[in-house]
Design a protein around this motif. Structure first.
Motif, mmCIF file in Angstrom:
data_model
loop_
_atom_site.group_PDB
_atom_site.id
_atom_site.type_symbol
_atom_site.label_atom_id
_atom_site.label_comp_id
_atom_site.label_asym_id
_atom_site.label_seq_id
_atom_site.Cartn_x
_atom_site.Cartn_y
_atom_site.Cartn_z
ATOM 1 N N GLU A 48 -2.714 -55.960 -26.133
ATOM 2 C CA GLU A 48 -3.115 -54.944 -25.147
ATOM 3 C C GLU A 48 -4.402 -55.417 -24.496
ATOM 4 O OE1 GLU A 48 -3.886 -51.157 -27.053
ATOM 5 O OE2 GLU A 48 -1.993 -50.377 -26.305
ATOM 6 N N PRO A 49 -4.697 -54.950 -23.251
ATOM 7 C CA PRO A 49 -5.921 -55.395 -22.579
ATOM 8 C C PRO A 49 -7.195 -55.045 -23.345
ATOM 9 C CG PRO A 49 -4.492 -54.183 -21.066
ATOM 10 C CD PRO A 49 -3.916 -54.010 -22.440
ATOM 11 N N SER A 50 -8.205 -55.870 -23.178
ATOM 12 C CA SER A 50 -9.510 -55.634 -23.802
ATOM 13 C C SER A 50 -10.556 -56.465 -23.078
ATOM 14 C CB SER A 50 -9.463 -56.062 -25.272
ATOM 15 O OG SER A 50 -10.767 -56.117 -25.819
ATOM 16 N N THR A 51 -11.725 -55.929 -22.932
ATOM 17 C CA THR A 51 -12.884 -56.720 -22.467
ATOM 18 C C THR A 51 -13.867 -56.869 -23.616
ATOM 19 O OG1 THR A 51 -12.632 -56.003 -20.184
ATOM 20 C CG2 THR A 51 -14.812 -56.822 -20.814
ATOM 21 N N ARG A 52 -14.417 -55.737 -24.084
ATOM 22 C CA ARG A 52 -15.481 -55.759 -25.080
ATOM 23 C C ARG A 52 -15.048 -56.318 -26.435
ATOM 24 N NH1 ARG A 52 -16.444 -52.539 -21.300
ATOM 25 N NH2 ARG A 52 -14.233 -52.144 -21.509
ATOM 26 N N THR A 53 -13.945 -55.793 -26.955
ATOM 27 C CA THR A 53 -13.587 -56.170 -28.333
ATOM 28 C C THR A 53 -13.255 -57.663 -28.398
ATOM 29 O OG1 THR A 53 -12.691 -53.958 -28.523
ATOM 30 C CG2 THR A 53 -12.188 -55.474 -30.314
ATOM 31 N N ARG A 54 -12.424 -58.105 -27.455
ATOM 32 C CA ARG A 54 -12.005 -59.515 -27.497
ATOM 33 C C ARG A 54 -13.188 -60.448 -27.258
ATOM 34 N NH1 ARG A 54 -10.130 -63.543 -24.215
ATOM 35 N NH2 ARG A 54 -10.220 -62.324 -22.311
ATOM 36 N N LEU A 101 -6.531 -58.532 -34.484
ATOM 37 C CA LEU A 101 -5.300 -58.067 -33.823
ATOM 38 C C LEU A 101 -5.526 -56.762 -33.078
ATOM 39 C CD1 LEU A 101 -2.085 -58.205 -33.543
ATOM 40 C CD2 LEU A 101 -2.053 -56.708 -35.560
ATOM 41 N N ARG A 102 -5.168 -56.756 -31.788
ATOM 42 C CA ARG A 102 -5.032 -55.481 -31.046
ATOM 43 C C ARG A 102 -3.571 -55.325 -30.684
ATOM 44 N NH1 ARG A 102 -8.682 -53.024 -26.332
ATOM 45 N NH2 ARG A 102 -9.914 -52.643 -28.209
ATOM 46 N N HIS A 103 -3.047 -54.131 -30.944
ATOM 47 C CA HIS A 103 -1.606 -53.914 -30.751
ATOM 48 C C HIS A 103 -1.353 -52.458 -30.344
ATOM 49 C CE1 HIS A 103 2.696 -53.974 -31.702
ATOM 50 N NE2 HIS A 103 2.600 -55.291 -31.715
ATOM 51 N N GLN A 129 -6.514 -46.433 -35.290
ATOM 52 C CA GLN A 129 -7.908 -46.634 -35.712
ATOM 53 C C GLN A 129 -8.534 -47.791 -34.939
ATOM 54 O OE1 GLN A 129 -9.783 -45.827 -39.027
ATOM 55 N NE2 GLN A 129 -8.584 -43.975 -39.264
ATOM 56 N N HIS A 130 -9.848 -47.838 -34.925
ATOM 57 C CA HIS A 130 -10.601 -48.942 -34.297
ATOM 58 C C HIS A 130 -11.863 -49.128 -35.151
ATOM 59 C CE1 HIS A 130 -11.926 -51.755 -31.420
ATOM 60 N NE2 HIS A 130 -11.825 -51.051 -30.296
ATOM 61 N N PRO A 131 -11.676 -49.642 -36.391
ATOM 62 C CA PRO A 131 -12.796 -49.612 -37.354
ATOM 63 C C PRO A 131 -14.005 -50.459 -36.964
ATOM 64 C CG PRO A 131 -10.934 -50.873 -38.234
ATOM 65 C CD PRO A 131 -10.446 -50.204 -36.988
ATOM 66 N N THR A 132 -13.795 -51.590 -36.274
ATOM 67 C CA THR A 132 -14.974 -52.407 -35.929
ATOM 68 C C THR A 132 -15.788 -51.720 -34.833
ATOM 69 O OG1 THR A 132 -13.913 -53.860 -34.270
ATOM 70 C CG2 THR A 132 -13.720 -54.518 -36.569
ATOM 71 N N GLN A 133 -15.103 -50.951 -33.962
ATOM 72 C CA GLN A 133 -15.813 -50.141 -32.966
ATOM 73 C C GLN A 133 -16.651 -49.084 -33.684
ATOM 74 O OE1 GLN A 133 -15.711 -50.181 -29.381
ATOM 75 N NE2 GLN A 133 -17.320 -48.653 -29.514
ATOM 76 N N THR A 134 -16.078 -48.485 -34.716
ATOM 77 C CA THR A 134 -16.813 -47.453 -35.455
ATOM 78 C C THR A 134 -18.079 -48.031 -36.082
ATOM 79 O OG1 THR A 134 -14.893 -46.105 -35.873
ATOM 80 C CG2 THR A 134 -16.657 -45.929 -37.480
ATOM 81 N N HIS A 261 -20.460 -44.262 -25.204
ATOM 82 C CA HIS A 261 -19.074 -44.333 -24.713
ATOM 83 C C HIS A 261 -18.541 -45.687 -25.183
ATOM 84 C CE1 HIS A 261 -15.556 -44.346 -22.193
ATOM 85 N NE2 HIS A 261 -15.937 -43.339 -21.424
ATOM 86 N N PRO A 262 -17.351 -45.728 -25.775
ATOM 87 C CA PRO A 262 -16.844 -47.038 -26.211
ATOM 88 C C PRO A 262 -16.498 -47.939 -25.023
ATOM 89 C CG PRO A 262 -15.175 -45.325 -26.538
ATOM 90 C CD PRO A 262 -16.420 -44.631 -26.106
ATOM 91 N N LEU A 263 -16.316 -47.336 -23.852
ATOM 92 C CA LEU A 263 -15.954 -48.037 -22.613
ATOM 93 C C LEU A 263 -14.562 -48.663 -22.749
ATOM 94 C CD1 LEU A 263 -19.419 -49.671 -21.740
ATOM 95 C CD2 LEU A 263 -18.508 -47.463 -20.912
ATOM 96 N N PRO A 264 -13.782 -48.883 -21.721
ATOM 97 C CA PRO A 264 -14.169 -48.678 -20.322
ATOM 98 C C PRO A 264 -14.207 -47.186 -19.944
ATOM 99 C CG PRO A 264 -11.847 -49.245 -20.449
ATOM 100 C CD PRO A 264 -12.370 -49.343 -21.855
ATOM 101 N N ARG A 265 -15.053 -46.863 -18.957
ATOM 102 C CA ARG A 265 -15.069 -45.492 -18.437
ATOM 103 C C ARG A 265 -14.276 -45.476 -17.127
ATOM 104 N NH1 ARG A 265 -21.155 -44.877 -15.877
ATOM 105 N NH2 ARG A 265 -21.309 -47.080 -15.382
HETATM 106 N N1 CP Z 1 -14.336 -50.319 -26.710
HETATM 107 C C1 CP Z 1 -13.253 -51.099 -26.536
HETATM 108 O O1 CP Z 1 -12.374 -51.207 -27.401
HETATM 109 O O2 CP Z 1 -13.234 -51.752 -25.328
HETATM 110 P P1 CP Z 1 -12.131 -52.817 -24.898
HETATM 111 O O3 CP Z 1 -10.824 -52.070 -24.746
HETATM 112 O O4 CP Z 1 -12.614 -53.394 -23.592
HETATM 113 O O5 CP Z 1 -12.033 -53.843 -25.978
#
Ligand code: CP
Length: 304
Positions: A48-54, A101-103, A129-134, A261-265
């Motif tokens: 799935e798309p990601s900017t911050r996490t990846r 892994l993001r899925h 869940q998104h434990p590393t974000q937490t 905010h975890p973003l994206p907004r």
């Molecule tokens: N906070 C967060 O998971 O952002 P991304 O979707 O850009 O990774």
């Protein structure tokens, strides 16, 4: 160990991660060099798309002297030919020392951990869940408020489909924070998480009024309505744009309110708010680097 759900961690273990993350900050900023993970490879699988996490996982690995391999969308991999998640995981398990892994499917990270011998880090599994974000959220609150316990955290937006708030509200309960959930009734916190929170002795307030909740909050955690998870687009249209944090709304806020905010907004925080002392979401996003450095060093056996 794997990092699949925040439920797998005790408060002491989370506090240890936050302590290690604090030591990682100068390396995350590029002020100090490290070869802690030299020779280590992180398999990075983003379905799935990601900017911050990846990118923060990649930055974390690179800052510690390690490297990353993988894909940022499944189209360019054999997933497009019908390869199952289990088989892809078995392959990458042989090519790398840990897997992030993001899925889109809830439970995917747990399944991956079952098939992998190497540690699996959940970078978000559907509405799960998104434990590393937490962990980076907790790190941010601790840094800005000096402690987590006792703070009144208002969590706003899509509490039904937002995986970040599922992990976060459970972790905040473990730390003894006060919680208010602000959402339209159709997007309130699912029962499963409420039960878990209440089992830790926390009685969250439920509200649909941002005006009321903002007055008493020490931290306002804003989330995007997760358009991609609505089975019916008409249902999304009913709630899109329902809440907006703007300068007018902030008139009633505490002077030292922290907005995260975890973003994206999309539209839920007016860009005018970015210039205020309340806005901490970009600092929060940076904190993903030291926190993920800490997690990688701990699961890959490096120490700082
Ligand atoms: N906070 C967060 O998971 O952002 P991304 O979707 O850009 O990774």
């Amino acid at each position: 160990m794997d990092v699949v759900s925040i439920r797998d961690f005790s408060r002491e273990q989370i506090e240890h991660v936050l302590k290690v993350a604090e030591k990682m900050v100068p390396i995350a900023k590029g002020e100090e060099k490290s070869n802690l993970l030299e020779g280590k490879l992180l398999g990075s699988l983003f379905y799935e798309p990601s900017t911050r996490t990846r990118l923060s996982f990649e930055a974390a690995m690179g800052r510690l002297g390690g490297r990353t391999l993988g894909f940022d969308e499944p189209k360019g991999s054999s997933v497009a030919k019908g390869e199952t998640l289990a088989d892809t995981i078995r392959m990458v398990d042989g090519y790398s020392d840990a897997i992030v892994l993001r899925h889109p499917q809830e439970g995917a990270a747990r399944l991956a951990a079952h098939f992998a011998d190497k540690p699996v880090l959940n970078a978000g599994d559907g509405a799960g869940q998104h434990p590393t974000q937490t962990m980076l959220d907790l790190f941010t609150i601790k840094k800005l408020k000096s402690k987590i316990e006792g703070n009144h955290v208002a969590i706003l937006g899509d509490l039904k489909y937002g995986r970040t708030v599922h992990s976060l509200s459970e972790a905040l309960s473990m730390f003894g924070a006060e919680l208010t959930f602000v959402a339209p009734p159709t997007l309130q916190m699912p029962k499963e998480h409420l039960k878990r929170i209440e089992s830790m002795g926390i009685k969250p307030k439920m509200s649909s009024s941002l005006e009321d909740a903002i007055k008493n909050a020490d931290v306002l955690y804003v989330t995007r309505i997760q358009k991609e998870r609505f089975p019916d687009p008409a249902e999304y249209q009913k709630v899109a744009g329902l809440y907006k944090v703007d300068m007018n709304m902030l008139k009633n806020a505490k002077k030292d309110l922290v907005i995260m905010h975890p973003l994206p907004r999309v539209t839920e925080i007016d860009p005018e708010v970015d210039a205020t002392e309340h806005a901490k979401y970009f600092e929060q996003a940076f904190n993903g680097v030291p926190v993920r450095m800490a997690l990688l060093s701990l699961v890959l056996g490096g120490s700082k």
